[in-house]
Design an enzyme around this catalytic site. Structure first.
Site: not given
Length: 105
Positions: A28, A31
Site C-alpha cells: 500500500c 501506508c
C-alpha cells in the site's frame, strides 16, 4: 509497532485499555507514506497501545470491522469500539492526531 499475530490475540487486545489497530499492507503506497511518522505518533500518544494489522493476513477481520480501505485505524477500550478513521484516502499526521484526540476513552 507490534504486529498482530492471531485472531485470538486481537480478541484479547481489544478488551484491554486504549488500543488502536492500524490496518495496512506492505504493497500500500499510502501506508508507506505515513510509516515514518508512526513512531512519533506512538510516542506522543502513549496512553494508547498501537498494533499493526496486515490487511492481507486478516482479511476476514477487516470485513467484519468494515475496514475496506487502508491505511485505517480502529480504536477499542475494554472491548468497545471507541472510534475509527477508516477510508482509502491518504492520511496526514495531523489527521491521524485529530482522530486520536477525538477518542472518548
Amino acid at each position: 509497532m507490534e504486529k498482530l499475530q492471531s485472531m485470538e490475540q486481537f480478541d484479547q487486545l481489544k478488551n484491554e485499555e486504549k488500543v488502536i489497530f492500524m490496518f495496512s499492507a506492505d504493497w500500500c503506497p499510502d501506508c508507506r507514506v505515513i510509516e515514518p511518522i508512526l513512531p512519533e505518533l506512538q510516542s506522543e500518544n502513549d496512553a494508547y497501545t498501537f498494533y499493526y494489522v496486515d490487511r492481507d493476513e486478516f482479511i476476514d477481520l477487516c470485513a467484519s470491522l468494515d475496514v475496506f480501505g487502508i491505511p485505517s485505524f480502529v480504536a477499542f477500550h475494554k472491548g468497545e469500539e471507541i472510534g475509527r478513521f477508516v477510508s482509502k484516502d491518504r492520511k496526514t499526521k495531523e489527521q491521524i492526531q485529530q482522530f486520536i484526540d477525538s477518542l472518548s476513552a
